[in-house]
Write a protein that holds these residues in place. Sequence first.
Motif, PDB file in Angstrom:
ATOM      1  N   GLN A 182     -47.547  43.164 -40.272  1.00  0.00           N
ATOM      2  CA  GLN A 182     -46.677  43.299 -39.107  1.00  0.00           C
ATOM      3  C   GLN A 182     -46.655  42.022 -38.272  1.00  0.00           C
ATOM      4  O   GLN A 182     -45.602  41.606 -37.770  1.00  0.00           O
ATOM      5  CB  GLN A 182     -47.122  44.479 -38.243  1.00  0.00           C
ATOM      6  CG  GLN A 182     -46.906  45.840 -38.877  1.00  0.00           C
ATOM      7  CD  GLN A 182     -45.433  46.170 -39.067  1.00  0.00           C
ATOM      8  OE1 GLN A 182     -44.580  45.790 -38.270  1.00  0.00           O
ATOM      9  NE2 GLN A 182     -45.124  46.881 -40.145  1.00  0.00           N
ATOM     10  N   LEU A 183     -47.811  41.393 -38.121  1.00  0.00           N
ATOM     11  CA  LEU A 183     -47.880  40.146 -37.359  1.00  0.00           C
ATOM     12  C   LEU A 183     -47.091  39.033 -38.045  1.00  0.00           C
ATOM     13  O   LEU A 183     -46.350  38.284 -37.396  1.00  0.00           O
ATOM     14  CB  LEU A 183     -49.339  39.716 -37.167  1.00  0.00           C
ATOM     15  CG  LEU A 183     -50.176  40.533 -36.182  1.00  0.00           C
ATOM     16  CD1 LEU A 183     -51.639  40.118 -36.251  1.00  0.00           C
ATOM     17  CD2 LEU A 183     -49.644  40.385 -34.758  1.00  0.00           C
ATOM     18  N   LEU A 184     -47.230  38.934 -39.360  1.00  0.00           N
ATOM     19  CA  LEU A 184     -46.520  37.896 -40.107  1.00  0.00           C
ATOM     20  C   LEU A 184     -45.007  38.113 -40.066  1.00  0.00           C
ATOM     21  O   LEU A 184     -44.232  37.152 -40.122  1.00  0.00           O
ATOM     22  CB  LEU A 184     -47.016  37.868 -41.559  1.00  0.00           C
ATOM     23  CG  LEU A 184     -48.401  37.257 -41.776  1.00  0.00           C
ATOM     24  CD1 LEU A 184     -48.880  37.499 -43.198  1.00  0.00           C
ATOM     25  CD2 LEU A 184     -48.391  35.758 -41.466  1.00  0.00           C
ATOM     26  N   ASN A 185     -44.594  39.370 -39.958  1.00  0.00           N
ATOM     27  CA  ASN A 185     -43.164  39.667 -39.887  1.00  0.00           C
ATOM     28  C   ASN A 185     -42.590  39.414 -38.494  1.00  0.00           C
ATOM     29  O   ASN A 185     -41.402  39.094 -38.358  1.00  0.00           O
ATOM     30  CB  ASN A 185     -42.896  41.135 -40.259  1.00  0.00           C
ATOM     31  CG  ASN A 185     -43.078  41.396 -41.739  1.00  0.00           C
ATOM     32  OD1 ASN A 185     -43.002  40.482 -42.557  1.00  0.00           O
ATOM     33  ND2 ASN A 185     -43.349  42.640 -42.100  1.00  0.00           N
ATOM     34  N   THR A 186     -43.438  39.544 -37.478  1.00  0.00           N
ATOM     35  CA  THR A 186     -42.945  39.489 -36.093  1.00  0.00           C
ATOM     36  C   THR A 186     -43.111  38.118 -35.438  1.00  0.00           C
ATOM     37  O   THR A 186     -42.215  37.662 -34.717  1.00  0.00           O
ATOM     38  CB  THR A 186     -43.677  40.545 -35.243  1.00  0.00           C
ATOM     39  OG1 THR A 186     -43.504  41.829 -35.835  1.00  0.00           O
ATOM     40  CG2 THR A 186     -43.144  40.571 -33.817  1.00  0.00           C
ATOM     41  N   LEU A 187     -44.233  37.462 -35.658  1.00  0.00           N
ATOM     42  CA  LEU A 187     -44.514  36.204 -34.957  1.00  0.00           C
ATOM     43  C   LEU A 187     -43.444  35.127 -35.162  1.00  0.00           C
ATOM     44  O   LEU A 187     -43.030  34.480 -34.187  1.00  0.00           O
ATOM     45  CB  LEU A 187     -45.891  35.663 -35.348  1.00  0.00           C
ATOM     46  CG  LEU A 187     -47.051  35.995 -34.404  1.00  0.00           C
ATOM     47  CD1 LEU A 187     -48.309  35.262 -34.829  1.00  0.00           C
ATOM     48  CD2 LEU A 187     -46.701  35.648 -32.961  1.00  0.00           C
ATOM     49  N   PRO A 188     -42.985  34.898 -36.399  1.00  0.00           N
ATOM     50  CA  PRO A 188     -41.959  33.858 -36.575  1.00  0.00           C
ATOM     51  C   PRO A 188     -40.726  34.095 -35.718  1.00  0.00           C
ATOM     52  O   PRO A 188     -40.141  33.141 -35.185  1.00  0.00           O
ATOM     53  CB  PRO A 188     -41.637  33.946 -38.072  1.00  0.00           C
ATOM     54  CG  PRO A 188     -42.894  34.470 -38.695  1.00  0.00           C
ATOM     55  CD  PRO A 188     -43.427  35.450 -37.697  1.00  0.00           C
ATOM     56  N   ALA A 199     -57.749  30.584 -34.469  1.00  0.00           N
ATOM     57  CA  ALA A 199     -57.776  30.994 -35.871  1.00  0.00           C
ATOM     58  C   ALA A 199     -56.416  30.691 -36.491  1.00  0.00           C
ATOM     59  O   ALA A 199     -55.512  30.170 -35.826  1.00  0.00           O
ATOM     60  CB  ALA A 199     -58.103  32.482 -35.987  1.00  0.00           C
ATOM     61  N   PHE A 200     -56.281  31.027 -37.764  1.00  0.00           N
ATOM     62  CA  PHE A 200     -55.005  30.904 -38.457  1.00  0.00           C
ATOM     63  C   PHE A 200     -54.546  32.271 -38.928  1.00  0.00           C
ATOM     64  O   PHE A 200     -55.327  33.047 -39.476  1.00  0.00           O
ATOM     65  CB  PHE A 200     -55.125  29.977 -39.674  1.00  0.00           C
ATOM     66  CG  PHE A 200     -55.077  28.505 -39.330  1.00  0.00           C
ATOM     67  CD1 PHE A 200     -53.867  27.827 -39.276  1.00  0.00           C
ATOM     68  CD2 PHE A 200     -56.241  27.814 -39.054  1.00  0.00           C
ATOM     69  CE1 PHE A 200     -53.811  26.482 -38.960  1.00  0.00           C
ATOM     70  CE2 PHE A 200     -56.203  26.469 -38.736  1.00  0.00           C
ATOM     71  CZ  PHE A 200     -54.986  25.796 -38.686  1.00  0.00           C
ATOM     72  N   LEU A 201     -53.273  32.565 -38.711  1.00  0.00           N
ATOM     73  CA  LEU A 201     -52.624  33.726 -39.304  1.00  0.00           C
ATOM     74  C   LEU A 201     -51.700  33.170 -40.379  1.00  0.00           C
ATOM     75  O   LEU A 201     -50.622  32.667 -40.071  1.00  0.00           O
ATOM     76  CB  LEU A 201     -51.820  34.505 -38.262  1.00  0.00           C
ATOM     77  CG  LEU A 201     -51.023  35.700 -38.787  1.00  0.00           C
ATOM     78  CD1 LEU A 201     -51.967  36.810 -39.240  1.00  0.00           C
ATOM     79  CD2 LEU A 201     -50.059  36.224 -37.735  1.00  0.00           C
ATOM     80  N   GLY A 202     -52.149  33.219 -41.629  1.00  0.00           N
ATOM     81  CA  GLY A 202     -51.437  32.486 -42.672  1.00  0.00           C
ATOM     82  C   GLY A 202     -51.549  31.007 -42.363  1.00  0.00           C
ATOM     83  O   GLY A 202     -52.651  30.464 -42.258  1.00  0.00           O
ATOM     84  N   ASP A 203     -50.415  30.348 -42.148  1.00  0.00           N
ATOM     85  CA  ASP A 203     -50.450  28.930 -41.785  1.00  0.00           C
ATOM     86  C   ASP A 203     -50.080  28.724 -40.319  1.00  0.00           C
ATOM     87  O   ASP A 203     -49.816  27.598 -39.889  1.00  0.00           O
ATOM     88  CB  ASP A 203     -49.505  28.124 -42.678  1.00  0.00           C
ATOM     89  CG  ASP A 203     -48.060  28.613 -42.599  1.00  0.00           C
ATOM     90  OD1 ASP A 203     -47.804  29.609 -41.903  1.00  0.00           O
ATOM     91  OD2 ASP A 203     -47.196  27.980 -43.236  1.00  0.00           O
ATOM     92  N   ILE A 204     -50.088  29.807 -39.521  1.00  0.00           N
ATOM     93  CA  ILE A 204     -49.749  29.716 -38.096  1.00  0.00           C
ATOM     94  C   ILE A 204     -51.027  29.654 -37.262  1.00  0.00           C
ATOM     95  O   ILE A 204     -51.842  30.597 -37.291  1.00  0.00           O
ATOM     96  CB  ILE A 204     -48.916  30.929 -37.644  1.00  0.00           C
ATOM     97  CG1 ILE A 204     -47.663  31.099 -38.498  1.00  0.00           C
ATOM     98  CG2 ILE A 204     -48.545  30.798 -36.167  1.00  0.00           C
ATOM     99  CD1 ILE A 204     -46.905  32.389 -38.225  1.00  0.00           C
ATOM    100  N   PRO A 205     -51.261  28.577 -36.515  1.00  0.00           N
ATOM    101  CA  PRO A 205     -52.427  28.542 -35.619  1.00  0.00           C
ATOM    102  C   PRO A 205     -52.202  29.479 -34.441  1.00  0.00           C
ATOM    103  O   PRO A 205     -51.132  29.477 -33.833  1.00  0.00           O
ATOM    104  CB  PRO A 205     -52.487  27.075 -35.169  1.00  0.00           C
ATOM    105  CG  PRO A 205     -51.098  26.552 -35.351  1.00  0.00           C
ATOM    106  CD  PRO A 205     -50.490  27.325 -36.477  1.00  0.00           C
ATOM    107  N   VAL A 206     -53.191  30.301 -34.136  1.00  0.00           N
ATOM    108  CA  VAL A 206     -53.063  31.287 -33.064  1.00  0.00           C
ATOM    109  C   VAL A 206     -54.335  31.325 -32.222  1.00  0.00           C
ATOM    110  O   VAL A 206     -55.394  30.852 -32.644  1.00  0.00           O
ATOM    111  CB  VAL A 206     -52.792  32.706 -33.622  1.00  0.00           C
ATOM    112  CG1 VAL A 206     -51.467  32.767 -34.350  1.00  0.00           C
ATOM    113  CG2 VAL A 206     -53.934  33.160 -34.534  1.00  0.00           C
TER     114      VAL A 206
END
Length: 316
Positions: free
Chosen positions: A284-290, A101-108
Amino acid sequence: MTILEVEKKIEEFMLKIEELKIFSTEQNIDLSSEIKVLEDKLHNMKSTVYQNLSAWDKLSLAKLMERPTALDYIERVFDNFIELHGDRNFADDASIVGGVAFLGDIPVTVIGQQKGRNTKENIKRNFGMPHPEGYRKALRLMKQAEKFKRPIICFVDTPGAFCGIGAEERGQGEAIAVNLMEMSALNTPTISIFIGEGGSGGALALAVSDEVWMLEHSIYSILSPEGFASILWKDSSRAKEAAGIMKITAQDLKNFGIIDKILKEPTGGAHRNIEEMCNKVKEQLLNTLPRLIDKLIEDLIEDRYKKFRTMGMFME
């Protein structure tokens, strides 16, 4: 009064407020001030009740059938989810869902333990208790994510791994052990989120991650309070007492350093406002994953090792 009885009282109170609103509209009577008083009283009631929950109350909330499932979060937090099936060896275990899937523009890669919404669904999902092929499917998707450098997000929600004869014959213990070993050394960032129940090795098999989070009213334990009471006191009726001493709540585990973060739930629990809870998880995921993605892989694995090694020494 148990939390489930309190929930019923709150539901009845909410219904009375709605009936009063309808009556005021139909009769063209201004009852706004009276309604406001009742709404304030309801809000205070909820705040008081849910700020002082016992471990047993939290366990009851974690087990609620209305509580959001892994697929509820996957559908709302991620975009373009494509589910992948099977362990390429024995079968497709419906109690484990996973895919890309995508989290924003991050493939996960997203993996979750899935419960049902009713008896029919729970039978299909085996009440969220994975077989060995479920854990092997999860590991297959993790290794695929590692190959394509995709971060992994796991949603944990299980009473424990299934302990039937077939599961044991197909190597339940070995499947869990291999997941623990492989997750500890994955060359990609991993985050595990406890959204309901987290029972024993069945939960740990998806939780050896760089970051481990728990929803405010989720639980994480070595076994059920009923099982604990049966072993320790030979009396399963003392389960409520056992829950109080087992340190199974998110707050207990955060204090011990076993988890990294507690995600606050809407008043009354995540099921009261699924959209709000999903937005919080996504934020929280968008703040942490990068931050995890930017780490050197060697540093990521070393930090993960130290995290669980320290935890193991603490538990000893």
